[in-house]
Design an enzyme around this catalytic site. Structure first.
Site, PDB file in Angstrom:
ATOM      1  CB  ALA A 120     -37.289  14.665 183.587  1.00  0.00           C
ATOM      2  CG  PHE A 134     -44.795  15.667 186.335  1.00  0.00           C
ATOM      3  CD1 PHE A 134     -43.756  15.679 187.235  1.00  0.00           C
ATOM      4  CD2 PHE A 134     -45.278  14.457 185.893  1.00  0.00           C
ATOM      5  CE1 PHE A 134     -43.217  14.501 187.700  1.00  0.00           C
ATOM      6  CE2 PHE A 134     -44.743  13.274 186.360  1.00  0.00           C
ATOM      7  CZ  PHE A 134     -43.713  13.296 187.266  1.00  0.00           C
ATOM      8  CB  ALA A 142     -39.016  11.728 189.582  1.00  0.00           C
ATOM      9  CG  ASP A 173     -49.000   9.795 179.155  1.00  0.00           C
ATOM     10  OD1 ASP A 173     -48.761   9.349 178.010  1.00  0.00           O
ATOM     11  OD2 ASP A 173     -48.208  10.514 179.773  1.00  0.00           O
TER      12      ASP A 173
END
Length: 353
Positions: free
Chosen positions: A12, A15, A18, A123
């Site tokens: 994860a 957002f 995955a 980020d």
């Protein structure tokens, strides 16, 4: 979703979840990331997907397509089988100066390419840098902000839970130049590769966010005695870790720094990069218009349970429910993180008063 088979979960991020999938016809492995339909699909999501679609660089994860599922917007992209650079450091403890430089050179090339297109990552961290499966791994930057921008534009995963990569100007809550902030984050990444620890965390109190933020604002860091690195490397770090972002070294200056230029792989030379762009004609088959249409549809909340049942198999329903549960769990972690950072910022402001 009909053309892909699920292989396994990948984890994860900011957002959501995955997963690794395999294309049924080509057998190509791809990574698929899910964002819950509805309120989370805003103009930031649309902009970042379009931005990612435009990025074609060997050090950036390639965007492939977006797909609408009954409950989520799914983003399909290149799969990097070597995993996160973060995991490689955790296994090694820390890198030699030569190995750290090898990955740093690639990171800088990828970030510089983004900046040339006026795209800031905001980020950058080890968890957002992946590796391919080759013996001399190719670094791949990923996660171009598929969720709403947070107050800090940088949310570490709950497993890390530290504001360690964030530049001083981001913490100040004033407007800032994302390019300068990206350079700072690249410096933190380099330090962690060399030392195996975050530069501004107190090793005796690593979870004390207030102390970490104070150290970031004061640029309080040091190279431990047991880490032996060259003076050129120390000089580069000192030029990156500068509170005044206007006086911080730029990417152009980094690319001309003696430490960076040492043993620079020929494929990272400007001429080789230019040749790559001419040679690489692959791109997403989805047009910007198609993507915007799908994203627009994703703004509508997920249909009711009965509608989902009528649109797919039981296996699909289970998969969507699993994704939703994992996304909610990750959201809770992020909210907790943001709460801690707000508290730390308040402490910082009260200290000034």
């Amino acid at each position: 979703m009909d053309k892909y088979d699920v292989v396994k979960d990948l984890g994860a991020g900011n957002f959501g979840v995955a997963r690794l999938l395999r294309h049924k016809d080509t057998k190509e492995l791809v990574a698929m990331k899910y964002i819950e339909r509805g309120r989370k699909i805003d103009e930031n999501v649309a902009r970042e997907i379009i931005n990612h679609r435009s990025l074609k660089h060997p050090n950036i994860i390639r965007f492939k397509e977006v797909i609408l599922t009954p409950t989520h917007l799914a983003i399909v992209m290149e799969y990097a089988s070597g995993g996160e650079l973060f995991d490689r450091i955790c296994t090694a403890g820390r890198f030699s100066e030569a190995e750290a430089r090898y990955f740093f050179q690639q990171l800088i090339c990828g970030v510089d390419y983004c900046h040339s297109l006026q795209i800031c990552h905001r980020d950058l961290k080890l968890e957002n840098t992946l590796l391919d499966g080759s013996p001399a791994p190719l670094l791949k930057i990923c996660d171009f902000g598929y969720s709403k921008s947070s107050i800090l534009h940088s949310r570490p995963k709950s497993t890390v839970g530290t504001p360690a990569y964030i530049a001083p100007e981001v913490l100040s809550r004033r407007e800032y130049d994302g390019k300068h902030a990206d350079v700072w984050s690249c410096g933190v990444t380099l330090y962690v590769m060399l030392v195996g620890a975050y530069p501004f965390e107190d090793p005796n109190d690593p979870k004390n966010f207030r102390k970490t933020i104070q150290r970031i604002m004061a640029v309080q860091y040091k190279i431990p005695d047991y880490v032996h690195i060259s003076q050129e490397c120390k000089h580069l770090l000192s030029r990156i870790f500068v509170t005044n972002s206007a006086k911080r070294i730029t990417l152009k200056e980094i690319k001309n720094h003696p430490w960076y230029l040492k043993n620079l792989p020929k494929e990272l030379l400007e001429s080789a990069q230019a040749a790559y762009y001419k040679r690489d004609t692959s791109f997403s088959l989805q047009s910007v218009e198609d993507i915007m249409k799908i994203v627009g549809e994703a703004r509508n909340p997920a249909p009711s349970t009965s509608a989902v049942k009528s649109s797919g198999s039981g296996a699909d329903e289970e998969e969507e429910e699993d994704v939703e549960a994992e996304v909610e769990e990750e959201e809770d972690d992020e909210d907790e993180y943001e709460k801690h950072v707000k508290e730390a910022q308040s402490c910082q402001e009260s200290d000034k008063a």
